[in-house]
Design a protein around this motif. Structure first.
Motif, PDB file in Angstrom:
ATOM      1  N   ALA A 143       0.829  -1.204   0.000  1.00  9.49           N
ATOM      2  CA  ALA A 143       0.000   0.000   0.000  1.00  9.49           C
ATOM      3  C   ALA A 143       0.866   1.258   0.000  1.00  9.49           C
ATOM      4  O   ALA A 143       0.575   2.235  -0.706  1.00  9.49           O
ATOM      5  N   GLU A 144       1.941   1.243   0.778  1.00 13.75           N
ATOM      6  CA  GLU A 144       2.864   2.384   0.790  1.00 13.75           C
ATOM      7  C   GLU A 144       3.491   2.586  -0.593  1.00 13.75           C
ATOM      8  O   GLU A 144       3.647   3.728  -1.058  1.00 13.75           O
ATOM      9  N   LEU A 145       3.843   1.487  -1.253  1.00 14.85           N
ATOM     10  CA  LEU A 145       4.395   1.568  -2.600  1.00 14.85           C
ATOM     11  C   LEU A 145       3.407   2.226  -3.556  1.00 14.85           C
ATOM     12  O   LEU A 145       3.778   3.106  -4.351  1.00 14.85           O
ATOM     13  N   LEU A 146       2.144   1.827  -3.503  1.00 12.92           N
ATOM     14  CA  LEU A 146       1.137   2.393  -4.395  1.00 12.92           C
ATOM     15  C   LEU A 146       0.953   3.887  -4.151  1.00 12.92           C
ATOM     16  O   LEU A 146       0.759   4.662  -5.103  1.00 12.92           O
ATOM     17  N   PHE A 147       1.013   4.320  -2.894  1.00 11.04           N
ATOM     18  CA  PHE A 147       0.925   5.749  -2.607  1.00 11.04           C
ATOM     19  C   PHE A 147       2.133   6.502  -3.167  1.00 11.04           C
ATOM     20  O   PHE A 147       2.003   7.607  -3.688  1.00 11.04           O
ATOM     21  N   ARG A 148       3.333   5.898  -3.077  1.00 12.39           N
ATOM     22  CA  ARG A 148       4.519   6.557  -3.634  1.00 12.39           C
ATOM     23  C   ARG A 148       4.381   6.711  -5.147  1.00 12.39           C
ATOM     24  O   ARG A 148       4.727   7.759  -5.706  1.00 12.39           O
ATOM     25  N   LEU A 149       3.883   5.666  -5.799  1.00  7.15           N
ATOM     26  CA  LEU A 149       3.695   5.739  -7.246  1.00  7.15           C
ATOM     27  C   LEU A 149       2.641   6.782  -7.610  1.00  7.15           C
ATOM     28  O   LEU A 149       2.793   7.515  -8.596  1.00  7.15           O
ATOM     29  N   LYS A 150       1.574   6.848  -6.827  1.00  3.61           N
ATOM     30  CA  LYS A 150       0.533   7.858  -7.082  1.00  3.61           C
ATOM     31  C   LYS A 150       1.114   9.264  -6.975  1.00  3.61           C
ATOM     32  O   LYS A 150       0.872  10.121  -7.838  1.00  3.61           O
ATOM     33  N   ASP A 151       1.872   9.499  -5.915  1.00  2.00           N
ATOM     34  CA  ASP A 151       2.440  10.834  -5.707  1.00  2.00           C
ATOM     35  C   ASP A 151       3.403  11.207  -6.842  1.00  2.00           C
ATOM     36  O   ASP A 151       3.455  12.367  -7.266  1.00  2.00           O
ATOM     37  N   ALA A 152       4.145  10.219  -7.345  1.00  2.00           N
ATOM     38  CA  ALA A 152       5.078  10.486  -8.433  1.00  2.00           C
ATOM     39  C   ALA A 152       4.358  10.669  -9.763  1.00  2.00           C
ATOM     40  O   ALA A 152       4.909  11.239 -10.706  1.00  2.00           O
ATOM     41  N   ASN A 153       3.105  10.204  -9.821  1.00  2.00           N
ATOM     42  CA  ASN A 153       2.346  10.158 -11.063  1.00  2.00           C
ATOM     43  C   ASN A 153       1.361  11.311 -11.248  1.00  2.00           C
ATOM     44  O   ASN A 153       0.748  11.448 -12.297  1.00  2.00           O
ATOM     45  N   LEU A 154       1.222  12.163 -10.239  1.00  2.00           N
ATOM     46  CA  LEU A 154       0.165  13.171 -10.252  1.00  2.00           C
ATOM     47  C   LEU A 154       0.239  14.102 -11.453  1.00  2.00           C
ATOM     48  O   LEU A 154      -0.789  14.520 -11.996  1.00  2.00           O
ATOM     49  N   ASN A 155       1.431  14.469 -11.872  1.00  2.82           N
ATOM     50  CA  ASN A 155       1.587  15.435 -12.960  1.00  2.82           C
ATOM     51  C   ASN A 155       2.066  14.793 -14.252  1.00  2.82           C
ATOM     52  O   ASN A 155       2.635  15.458 -15.118  1.00  2.82           O
ATOM     53  N   ALA A 156       1.846  13.488 -14.394  1.00  5.40           N
ATOM     54  CA  ALA A 156       2.286  12.775 -15.594  1.00  5.40           C
ATOM     55  C   ALA A 156       1.118  11.998 -16.191  1.00  5.40           C
ATOM     56  O   ALA A 156       0.146  11.690 -15.513  1.00  5.40           O
ATOM     57  N   GLY A 157       1.223  11.707 -17.490  1.00  7.49           N
ATOM     58  CA  GLY A 157       0.214  10.870 -18.108  1.00  7.49           C
ATOM     59  C   GLY A 157       0.293   9.457 -17.552  1.00  7.49           C
ATOM     60  O   GLY A 157       1.343   9.010 -17.107  1.00  7.49           O
ATOM     61  N   HIS A 158      -0.829   8.756 -17.553  1.00 11.33           N
ATOM     62  CA  HIS A 158      -0.806   7.403 -17.009  1.00 11.33           C
ATOM     63  C   HIS A 158      -1.825   6.520 -17.702  1.00 11.33           C
ATOM     64  O   HIS A 158      -2.712   6.981 -18.420  1.00 11.33           O
ATOM     65  N   SER A 159      -1.687   5.217 -17.464  1.00 16.01           N
ATOM     66  CA  SER A 159      -2.627   4.242 -18.008  1.00 16.01           C
ATOM     67  C   SER A 159      -4.026   4.504 -17.462  1.00 16.01           C
ATOM     68  O   SER A 159      -4.196   4.876 -16.295  1.00 16.01           O
ATOM     69  N   ALA A 160      -5.026   4.256 -18.299  1.00 15.76           N
ATOM     70  CA  ALA A 160      -6.413   4.425 -17.860  1.00 15.76           C
ATOM     71  C   ALA A 160      -6.789   3.411 -16.779  1.00 15.76           C
ATOM     72  O   ALA A 160      -7.779   3.592 -16.062  1.00 15.76           O
ATOM     73  N   GLN A 161      -5.981   2.340 -16.651  1.00 16.84           N
ATOM     74  CA  GLN A 161      -6.259   1.297 -15.657  1.00 16.84           C
ATOM     75  C   GLN A 161      -5.662   1.618 -14.279  1.00 16.84           C
ATOM     76  O   GLN A 161      -5.988   0.951 -13.299  1.00 16.84           O
ATOM     77  N   TRP A 162      -4.802   2.616 -14.203  1.00 16.66           N
ATOM     78  CA  TRP A 162      -4.105   2.919 -12.960  1.00 16.66           C
ATOM     79  C   TRP A 162      -5.046   3.354 -11.827  1.00 16.66           C
ATOM     80  O   TRP A 162      -4.933   2.852 -10.702  1.00 16.66           O
TER      81      TRP A 162
END
Length: 336
Positions: free
Chosen positions: A198-217
């Motif tokens: 869960a901590e890993l997923l939050f880190r990825l979310k925070d790194a992903n906020l200003n970037a394009g991402h998969s529609a499945q994310w």
């Protein structure tokens, strides 16, 4: 070729042939479909994959940057057999095999090829149990690819939505790999998303906020975090040691069934992640699931800290809170 056992005189010849073919492919730096067929005949000659053969195939994967799709399928198949089934009890990856696998595919802390990453994931999906270090290593490789924008899951010029896939962006391949690793049957949690995950997923979310991402994310993030906070597991698979004891009992009919069961399972303590309440045998599994679905004060404190870490509630965090609220309302209606 499985089931064919060569004579003693044939084995050295096959070993020499494998060595010669490996040298030829290394020189060519390419593995084609016909080469995979030849390797199948040589490696599966006795129905198993020994350490020397596994080392040879690992070296080939590293030495040949041009690989056919057939190679990836074969490489994953044969390595899974070696890692998962070539020791007792079969299906359980011990510390030695896990360390061998990580050392064999690691290049300065990174996995270079998608074949190696697929192998890691397939082992987690197929094995009954693996050391937690192996699952953590697989997740680390995916996280590194997302954060740095480099790695086996990245392709030059790949587009996501209306923008280039850059650092912090999560592509479809990475979302699917994350989903497979997190929910793999082997490793920490057994279908329950652990705190580290869960901590890993939050880190990825925070790194992903200003970037394009998969529609499945967004779907993966919301449901995986909700799983961590609310899910219930009624089944806990045997540990490697328990399976060893069970196999020993099956081979020795003189052992008392009750004494054996007491020795194997009598002192087992349920994993605290799998149940937030102490339940006796009279409580139904439905009741246990209802108890686990309640978000505790400690869990809410952890979630609030993660949401407040960047000083604002983002879109995915809002979706997560709404999803948890709907799930709790549904559970309440069900229990009424």
């Amino acid at each position: 070729m499985v089931g064919f056992t060569p004579s003693k005189s044939e084995k050295p010849t096959m070993t020499a042939s494998l060595t010669a073919l490996a040298a030829e492919l290394t020189q060519r730096a390419e593995i084609g479909p016909e080469d995979v067929l030849a390797l199948r005949r040589l490696v599966w000659h006795d129905g198993g994959v020994n350490t020397a053969e596994a080392d040879t195939l690992m070296a080939l994967n590293s030495a040949c940057p041009v690989r056919s799709p057939e190679w990836i399928d074969y490489f994953v198949e044969v390595m899974c057999d070696h890692v998962i089934h070539q020791q007792q009890p079969t299906g359980y990856v011990d510390d030695a095999k896990a360390q061998w696998l990580m050392q064999a595919i690691d290049h300065d802390g990174k996995v270079d090829s998608l074949a190696e990453l697929e192998l890691l994931v397939k082992v987690l999906e197929t094995a009954n149990s693996v050391p937690q270090a192996l699952k953590a290593y697989a997740l680390m490789q995916i996280e590194a690819a997302v954060v740095t924008g480099e790695g086996p899951t990245r392709k030059t010029g790949l587009m996501v939505g209306n923008g280039l896939l850059d650092k912090g962006a999560i592509n479809d391949t990475e979302v699917e790999l994350l989903r497979r690793v997190i929910y793999a049957q082997a490793g920490d949690g057994h279908y329950i998303v652990s705190r580290d995950e869960a901590e890993l997923l939050f880190r990825l979310k925070d790194a992903n906020l200003n970037a394009g991402h998969s529609a499945q994310w967004p779907d993966l993030f919301v449901k995986a975090i909700a799983n961590h906070m609310m899910a219930h597991a009624a089944y806990q698979p045997l540990t490697r040691e328990e399976q060893q004891n069970l196999d020993a009992y099956a081979a020795d009919t003189s052992v008392s069934v009750l004494r054996f069961a007491s020795r194997v399972f009598g002192h087992r303590t349920p994993d605290a992640r799998l149940s937030k309440t102490v339940l006796d045998n009279s409580v139904s599994d439905d009741a246990a699931a209802m108890a686990d679905a309640v978000v505790t004060h400690a869990e809410r404190t952890w979630l609030d800290a993660r949401i407040d870490a960047d000083g604002a509630q983002d879109v995915l965090e809002t979706q997560l809170l709404n999803f948890i609220r709907r799930e709790q309302q549904e559970k309440s209606r069900y229990s009424a």
